[in-house]
Design an enzyme around this catalytic site. Structure first.
Site, PDB file in Angstrom:
ATOM      1  CB  CYS A 117      51.946 -75.863 -64.509  1.00  0.00           C
ATOM      2  SG  CYS A 117      53.331 -74.994 -63.760  1.00  0.00           S
ATOM      3  CG  HIS A 254      51.939 -80.052 -63.129  1.00  0.00           C
ATOM      4  ND1 HIS A 254      53.156 -79.958 -63.779  1.00  0.00           N
ATOM      5  CD2 HIS A 254      51.850 -78.960 -62.318  1.00  0.00           C
ATOM      6  CE1 HIS A 254      53.768 -78.859 -63.372  1.00  0.00           C
ATOM      7  NE2 HIS A 254      53.002 -78.242 -62.488  1.00  0.00           N
ATOM      8  CG  ASN A 284      56.403 -77.124 -61.183  1.00  0.00           C
ATOM      9  OD1 ASN A 284      56.266 -77.415 -62.370  1.00  0.00           O
ATOM     10  ND2 ASN A 284      55.522 -76.424 -60.506  1.00  0.00           N
TER      11      ASN A 284
HETATM   12  O1  UT7 Z   1      53.005 -75.856 -60.956  1.00  0.00           O
HETATM   13  C1  UT7 Z   1      52.206 -74.735 -60.778  1.00  0.00           C
HETATM   14  C2  UT7 Z   1      51.424 -74.864 -59.577  1.00  0.00           C
HETATM   15  N1  UT7 Z   1      52.222 -74.609 -58.391  1.00  0.00           N
HETATM   16  C3  UT7 Z   1      51.998 -75.335 -57.344  1.00  0.00           C
HETATM   17  O2  UT7 Z   1      51.205 -76.223 -57.394  1.00  0.00           O
HETATM   18  C4  UT7 Z   1      52.663 -74.963 -56.032  1.00  0.00           C
HETATM   19  C5  UT7 Z   1      51.633 -74.948 -54.953  1.00  0.00           C
HETATM   20  N2  UT7 Z   1      52.132 -74.626 -53.632  1.00  0.00           N
HETATM   21  C6  UT7 Z   1      53.034 -75.398 -52.973  1.00  0.00           C
HETATM   22  O3  UT7 Z   1      53.507 -76.368 -53.487  1.00  0.00           O
HETATM   23  C7  UT7 Z   1      53.344 -75.029 -51.541  1.00  0.00           C
HETATM   24  O4  UT7 Z   1      52.464 -74.037 -51.092  1.00  0.00           O
HETATM   25  C8  UT7 Z   1      54.809 -74.595 -51.328  1.00  0.00           C
HETATM   26  C9  UT7 Z   1      55.754 -75.765 -51.476  1.00  0.00           C
HETATM   27  C10 UT7 Z   1      55.174 -73.509 -52.317  1.00  0.00           C
HETATM   28  C11 UT7 Z   1      54.991 -74.025 -49.906  1.00  0.00           C
HETATM   29  O5  UT7 Z   1      54.547 -74.964 -48.938  1.00  0.00           O
HETATM   30  P1  UT7 Z   1      53.639 -74.482 -47.704  1.00  0.00           P
HETATM   31  O6  UT7 Z   1      53.455 -75.646 -46.850  1.00  0.00           O
HETATM   32  O7  UT7 Z   1      52.395 -73.857 -48.310  1.00  0.00           O
HETATM   33  O8  UT7 Z   1      54.552 -73.443 -46.978  1.00  0.00           O
HETATM   34  P2  UT7 Z   1      54.281 -71.903 -46.674  1.00  0.00           P
HETATM   35  O9  UT7 Z   1      54.307 -71.114 -47.925  1.00  0.00           O
HETATM   36  O10 UT7 Z   1      53.072 -71.798 -45.809  1.00  0.00           O
HETATM   37  O11 UT7 Z   1      55.563 -71.570 -45.808  1.00  0.00           O
HETATM   38  C12 UT7 Z   1      55.727 -72.068 -44.496  1.00  0.00           C
HETATM   39  C13 UT7 Z   1      56.967 -71.440 -43.885  1.00  0.00           C
HETATM   40  C14 UT7 Z   1      56.967 -69.924 -43.957  1.00  0.00           C
HETATM   41  O12 UT7 Z   1      57.516 -69.439 -42.762  1.00  0.00           O
HETATM   42  P3  UT7 Z   1      56.562 -68.807 -41.614  1.00  0.00           P
HETATM   43  O13 UT7 Z   1      55.854 -67.673 -42.291  1.00  0.00           O
HETATM   44  O14 UT7 Z   1      55.637 -69.920 -41.232  1.00  0.00           O
HETATM   45  O15 UT7 Z   1      57.540 -68.407 -40.567  1.00  0.00           O
HETATM   46  C15 UT7 Z   1      57.905 -69.630 -45.106  1.00  0.00           C
HETATM   47  O16 UT7 Z   1      58.539 -68.375 -44.979  1.00  0.00           O
HETATM   48  O17 UT7 Z   1      58.145 -71.883 -44.587  1.00  0.00           O
HETATM   49  C16 UT7 Z   1      58.914 -70.736 -44.978  1.00  0.00           C
HETATM   50  N3  UT7 Z   1      59.587 -71.051 -46.230  1.00  0.00           N
HETATM   51  C17 UT7 Z   1      60.790 -71.668 -46.286  1.00  0.00           C
HETATM   52  N4  UT7 Z   1      61.616 -72.119 -45.327  1.00  0.00           N
HETATM   53  C18 UT7 Z   1      62.754 -72.721 -45.710  1.00  0.00           C
HETATM   54  C19 UT7 Z   1      59.166 -70.801 -47.482  1.00  0.00           C
HETATM   55  N5  UT7 Z   1      60.081 -71.270 -48.373  1.00  0.00           N
HETATM   56  C20 UT7 Z   1      61.089 -71.794 -47.660  1.00  0.00           C
HETATM   57  C21 UT7 Z   1      62.289 -72.425 -47.995  1.00  0.00           C
HETATM   58  N6  UT7 Z   1      63.091 -72.871 -47.006  1.00  0.00           N
HETATM   59  N7  UT7 Z   1      62.678 -72.614 -49.282  1.00  0.00           N
END
Ligand code: UT7
Length: 327
Positions: A117, A254, A284
């Site tokens: 990225c 980005h 992204n």
């Molecule tokens: O470009 C390269 C760099 N990449 C990035 O910058 C990405 C960086 N990270 C992010 O953007 C975020 O961390 C994400 C968007 C990937 C995730 O957001 P988050 O607020 O960190 O969510 P999380 O991973 O803590 O997930 C929260 C909950 C989890 O459930 P539990 O464990 O709390 O029950 C996940 O299983 O959301 C669940 N979850 C989903 N639910 C519905 C994860 N993906 C999904 C989904 N739909 N697609």
């Protein structure tokens, strides 16, 4: 007295997005997810996916043609093509050489840069170095990706976040005064730290497994590094350019997640009105996201000649960096 120095000035921009638009709701047909989750956690509403058989070089060539037209240049006016991608058409040759042939460019040299990225920021910085050292006068810098080809469609934590697309800019050597009022690239700042390589990676590769593999990400971990490292790199690049955050007219970050974009802006005390945001429409697109956002911002008038612009990115490696330039 001010010295005459060479600056790499943006002469043209262009972009291309595949025709197929996929709204968040599409994922609910095969995954336990929702439009509400995707939008609230990432800011993404839709993304474009390449058609079957449509490759990274196809998208890159269209974006490059747009940038050439915008600059009023012909392919053979270009000395060098640098293409940032992590989703090349083939293991080799470089996708940049495929684009070179497609454009009908029969001189100069072309190569790929792989910094995921952060690829476009790395490519811009390399283009700047080639121009400042006199090895090239006009460089076509492309970011192009088909991330839909490396998604694990059963992993809802990653496959909803990425999209396909391409953007391109043309840089040209121009004489400047050596001050921050010059047009062109004013400073660059690049970093990587391989200790964090496992938090964002692809599970396969030529030498390791003779397979393409799928994208894997520890999203929370990447998020934590992103805000802190992007803010630091932005401050450092502005400092190197001899300007302050208050001088910035436009931020082109980005486009990974609206929450990363807005928290970084907040940390820097930069109002969101100055920040270009396209993540809602593109998802992204990795190395393509910044040149795509640049092209969209130019077309909408959000960025114009004379503006002080800062662009920053972070991705797999981890690799990150920023570029300060006057448009
Ligand atoms: O470009 C390269 C760099 N990449 C990035 O910058 C990405 C960086 N990270 C992010 O953007 C975020 O961390 C994400 C968007 C990937 C995730 O957001 P988050 O607020 O960190 O969510 P999380 O991973 O803590 O997930 C929260 C909950 C989890 O459930 P539990 O464990 O709390 O029950 C996940 O299983 O959301 C669940 N979850 C989903 N639910 C519905 C994860 N993906 C999904 C989904 N739909 N697609």
């Amino acid at each position: 007295m001010t010295a005459s120095v060479t600056r790499a000035v943006i002469r043209g921009v262009g972009h291309y997005l595949p025709e197929r638009v996929v709204e968040n709701d599409w994922f609910t047909t095969f995954l336990d997810t929702s439009d509400e989750w995707i939008k609230s956690r990432s800011g993404i509403e839709r993304r474009h996916f390449a058609a079957e058989g449509q490759t990274t070089s196809d998208l890159a060539t269209r974006a490059a043609e747009g940038a050439l037209a915008d600059a009023g240049m012909q392919p053979d006016d270009i000395d060098t093509i640098i293409l940032a991608t992590s989703t090349p058409d083939l293991t080799f040759p470089a996708t940049a050489t495929i684009v070179q042939e497609r454009l009908g460019m029969t001189r100069g040299f072309a190569f790929d840069v792989q910094a995921v990225c952060a690829g476009f920021v790395y490519a811009l910085s390399n283009a700047n170095a080639l121009i400042l050292s006199g090895q090239a006068r006009r460089v076509l810098v492309i970011g192009a990706e088909t991330f839909s080809r490396i998604m694990n469609w059963e992993d809802r934590t990653t496959c909803v976040l990425f999209g396909d697309g391409a953007g391109a800019v043309i840089l040209e050597a121009t004489e400047g005064t050596g001050t921050a009022s010059d047009r062109g690239i004013l400073a660059t700042d690049l970093h990587s730290d391989g200790r964090h390589r496992d938090i964002l990676k692809v599970s396969g590769g030529v030498s390791a497994s003779q397979s393409t593999g799928h994208l894997m990400m520890a999203g929370k971990e990447v998020f934590r590094h992103a805000v802190e490292k992007l803010a630091r790199s932005t401050i450092d690049v502005l400092d190197r350019a001899g300007v302050t955050v208050g001088d910035v007219d436009c931020v082109i970050p980005h486009q990974a997640n609206i929450r990363i974009i807005s928290r970084t802006a907040q940390k820097l005390d930069l109002p969101m009105e100055k920040v270009v945001v396209t993540v809602q429409d593109h998802g992204n697109t990795s190395a393509a996201s910044i040149p795509l956002a640049m092209s969209v911002a130019k077309a909408s008038g959000q960025v114009s000649e004379g503006d002080l612009v800062v662009t920053e990115a972070i991705g797999g490696g981890l690799a990150w960096g920023a570029v300060a330039l006057r448009w």
